[in-house]
Design a protein around this motif. Sequence first.
Motif, PDB file in Angstrom:
ATOM      1  N   ILE A 198      47.001  53.612   5.398  1.00  0.00           N
ATOM      2  CA  ILE A 198      46.309  54.847   4.845  1.00  0.00           C
ATOM      3  C   ILE A 198      47.016  55.939   5.357  1.00  0.00           C
ATOM      4  O   ILE A 198      47.426  56.843   4.669  1.00  0.00           O
ATOM      5  N   HIS A 244      41.842  40.033  12.483  1.00  0.00           N
ATOM      6  CA  HIS A 244      42.571  41.306  13.105  1.00  0.00           C
ATOM      7  C   HIS A 244      43.347  41.891  12.465  1.00  0.00           C
ATOM      8  O   HIS A 244      43.344  43.034  12.254  1.00  0.00           O
ATOM      9  N   ALA A 245      44.534  41.348  12.029  1.00  0.00           N
ATOM     10  CA  ALA A 245      45.547  42.074  11.143  1.00  0.00           C
ATOM     11  C   ALA A 245      45.023  42.283   9.776  1.00  0.00           C
ATOM     12  O   ALA A 245      45.388  43.078   9.124  1.00  0.00           O
ATOM     13  N   ALA A 246      44.352  41.193   9.444  1.00  0.00           N
ATOM     14  CA  ALA A 246      43.792  41.439   8.022  1.00  0.00           C
ATOM     15  C   ALA A 246      42.142  40.895   7.956  1.00  0.00           C
ATOM     16  O   ALA A 246      41.837  40.005   8.695  1.00  0.00           O
ATOM     17  N   ALA A 247      41.400  41.388   6.967  1.00  0.00           N
ATOM     18  CA  ALA A 247      40.020  41.079   6.876  1.00  0.00           C
ATOM     19  C   ALA A 247      39.946  39.840   5.728  1.00  0.00           C
ATOM     20  O   ALA A 247      40.564  40.076   4.774  1.00  0.00           O
ATOM     21  N   GLU A 303      43.001  45.943  -0.655  1.00  0.00           N
ATOM     22  CA  GLU A 303      42.133  46.372   0.613  1.00  0.00           C
ATOM     23  C   GLU A 303      42.903  46.176   1.830  1.00  0.00           C
ATOM     24  O   GLU A 303      42.809  47.304   2.819  1.00  0.00           O
ATOM     25  N   ARG A 360      53.759  44.447   5.534  1.00  0.00           N
ATOM     26  CA  ARG A 360      52.950  45.568   5.298  1.00  0.00           C
ATOM     27  C   ARG A 360      53.303  46.787   6.311  1.00  0.00           C
ATOM     28  O   ARG A 360      53.426  47.980   6.090  1.00  0.00           O
ATOM     29  N   ALA A 363      45.423  48.827   2.692  1.00  0.00           N
ATOM     30  CA  ALA A 363      44.791  50.024   3.101  1.00  0.00           C
ATOM     31  C   ALA A 363      44.510  49.906   4.673  1.00  0.00           C
ATOM     32  O   ALA A 363      44.206  50.938   5.196  1.00  0.00           O
ATOM     33  N   VAL A 364      44.267  48.875   5.252  1.00  0.00           N
ATOM     34  CA  VAL A 364      43.938  48.739   6.331  1.00  0.00           C
ATOM     35  C   VAL A 364      44.694  49.365   7.523  1.00  0.00           C
ATOM     36  O   VAL A 364      44.325  50.049   8.497  1.00  0.00           O
ATOM     37  N   THR A 365      46.096  49.498   7.219  1.00  0.00           N
ATOM     38  CA  THR A 365      47.015  50.056   8.154  1.00  0.00           C
ATOM     39  C   THR A 365      47.662  51.191   7.509  1.00  0.00           C
ATOM     40  O   THR A 365      48.535  51.881   8.169  1.00  0.00           O
TER      41      THR A 365
END
Lengths: 507, 361
Positions: free
Chosen positions: A358, A341-344, A351, A411, A354-356
């Motif tokens: 960007i 959820h917070a991270a892949a 990467e 992050r 960049a999830v949150t």
Amino acid sequence: MRDTLLNIAGLTKAYGSVVANRDVSFSVGVGEIHALLGENGAGKSTLVKTIYGLVKPDSGTMSMRGAPFVPADPAAARKAGVGMVFQHFSLFDALTVAENIVLGMDNPPSPRAIAAEVRRVSDQYGLPLDPDQIVGDLSAGERQRVEIIRCLLQNPKLLIMDEPTSVLTPQEVEILFKTLRKLAAEGTSILYISHKLSEIAALCEAATILRLGQVVATCDPRTTAPREMAELMVGQVLQSPVRAARPEGTMALELTGLSAPAPHRFGTALRDIRIAVRAGEVLGIGGVAGNGQDELVAVLSGETPSDNDAVLLDGKPVGRSPVNARRALGLLCAPEERLGHAAAPEMSLTENAAVTAITRKSLTQNGFVDWSKARAFASAVIAQFDVRTPGPQHTAASLSGGNLQKFVIGREIMQAPRVLVVNQPTWGVDAAAAAAIRQALLTLADEGAAVVVISQDLDELMEISDRFCALTEGRLSAPRPARGLTVDQIGMMLGGAHDMEVAHVAE
Amino acid sequence: MIVLEKREAPSRLWAWGSPVMAVLLTMVLGGLLFAALGQNPFTVIRTIFLDPLFSEFAWFYRPQILIKGAPLVLIAIGLSFGFRAGVWNIGAEGQYIVGAICGAGVALALYPMDARWLIFPTMVLAGASGGWAWAMIPALLRVRFGTNEILVSLMLVYVAEQLLAAMALGAMRNPEGMGFPGSRNLSQYPSAANLELISGSGMHWGVVAALITVIFAYVTLSRHVFGFHVRLAGQAPRAAKFAGVNPARMVLICMGLSGALAGAAGLFEVAGPAGQISIDFNVGYGFTAIIVAFLGRLHPIGIMAAGALMALTYIGGGIAQSSLGLPAAAINLLQGMLLFNLLAVDVFTTYRIRLLRKEVT
């Protein structure tokens, strides 16, 4: 000196190159409540799994009342008198209490006989439970009682409890402790696994402290200072978070009577939630998991849209704004589930940054991701928050829970939020990382952000929040100043224990 | 005792090695199959995999690899976006057919007008739109009603086949065809024909489109934020939602993209190599492309290589049919076997085998 029930000598177990237990020795006396203390990954689970016959040691011996004890499987361990209540329950939601108990038995009697037996045991030990109830309707505390009674029906000599209080309200903890004390008085030994020092001080007579798979100390928790035990457990001196006095800031986040239907069958509906958080303030939201925490975070993050006017950010309605529009305005979230959820999990930290990030860190140009900029940002988070990893090119799944949590929280913090919402920020995180995360949240508030911390850990909330409120079955209590709140008051805010009125230990 | 042990991290070597292993394994198992059919396995395997490239007629077969590979690559690239994002379009065959019908429809409607600059681009556009529209049916049903896009898109293939037959026998039948089913031959209509750009090379506009698509897909997946969101949606749907990806929009875009590319592939085929709308126009490119997508690791460059390999088995299979008398089903079986073996061999990317002696306790 009482008789020894279980003696463990020189137990070693390695998984490949990782040594889970190294030369562990300790003993548990008859009728003793013995604490097994250690951080996540200290080897507690491997140790109790060995005792319960789930893991075979590489070397070392165990003996029960002087006789060699080599359980081939859990059934053999149960036969020898070992019972275990796991942290995660193994119950069927659709079946009744009695049916669940029968399923777990080696030689089950008739369900009718079991029902009578369950009533007798639950009466005797003050664990109110109706054998005909469907497990799906029970609270977490009641489910735990099912597991305990399932064990007690086998008349165990040694009862292993793995982190039993993580899902309980303070009142339910009290009921549990009464039961355990009564069991111990009757001669059942209890091996109590936890990392909550106050509980261990209140309950246990002896403690074995594990660190990195080895026994580092044994002590009497009734006379040893909790801080000393914590430092033995962590192996370093712990810093308590410090907070500066904060001036009253402007209103940053407001929920004005937010309601939302349950997102799925086992979800929780949110009902008329009102919150007002000022800049520079930490609002703590307590409550047992599954009472609407995930749903509340989803509504705040924008993953679940709500009434536009129900969520106000700096007075601006954002209830219908999508996730990244809220980020642009400064409302950031760190959800509970780190992996997925917070991270892949299988993506690199670059990467995942960049999830949150960007939007706020402008990591794109004409729709193309600037990966070198993303890498720089990930590296900055890693450096600033002391994330232990060889570099940002490694996957999220390769990090330990505590390190990934530091990365995930870092992050968000490094995007300079106006409002930060975190859910279970230190769940499953080692003590040193937890302290670092709490300090980072306080520092963020000092710098003028509004912080909402949702947590099951009441000690944590008392430590860092200015005001406290409780989330129960999708309803939020009115907030109260955190300073000076007693455990009883918090318990009442959490809705109290289930079946309080019948909860008494038969004398 | 043989034990499968999980690797700490997926093996990069195996990730790319397993397609090669799968091909070799398919040759072995396929050889056994052909032996059971009473053939010399070595001859058959050589005929299928080597003769198209190295026999004395290779000058004829080599361009065929481009002709047959282009639609496979074009379709597989589209599918790979969806497969990465967890959107399972199994009905590319149907979208291919509908794309061909729509594109051919434009040409037939304008016949015999002479304006290649207008007609051919419009046909391509119509083909892509037709495939896109056909793919939107399962996409919208999934987004609106939560239906399973695998089933709906697959079922629509059979609807599209009926539509094709109806077109070939009815609306699009060649008025000068003396009653035979099938449309006018588009490759003989200069304004609409998708002819070889260099004579004898096999290079037609579909091949050019396939190459451009490969480059476009590569750049999108590695650099563009959409490609990032596609990968994120497939690996961690909740994280994707948290990153601001709208799951419904992702379904629509991925289905639409794969449908449009399949439709365009259909158009290039009907205007060139096939030439006309006929009852048996479709030969299974839409299904084979699924194998191509996975064999190529859903990676544009890998898909290009896998597309060439599968084209090879089509051509080699054709040779084996005519010269050795192998049944056509045996070739389909061989292609299916390839996907099957790939899935089996893929276990080794995440697991390793360990031999254990029985534990003594």
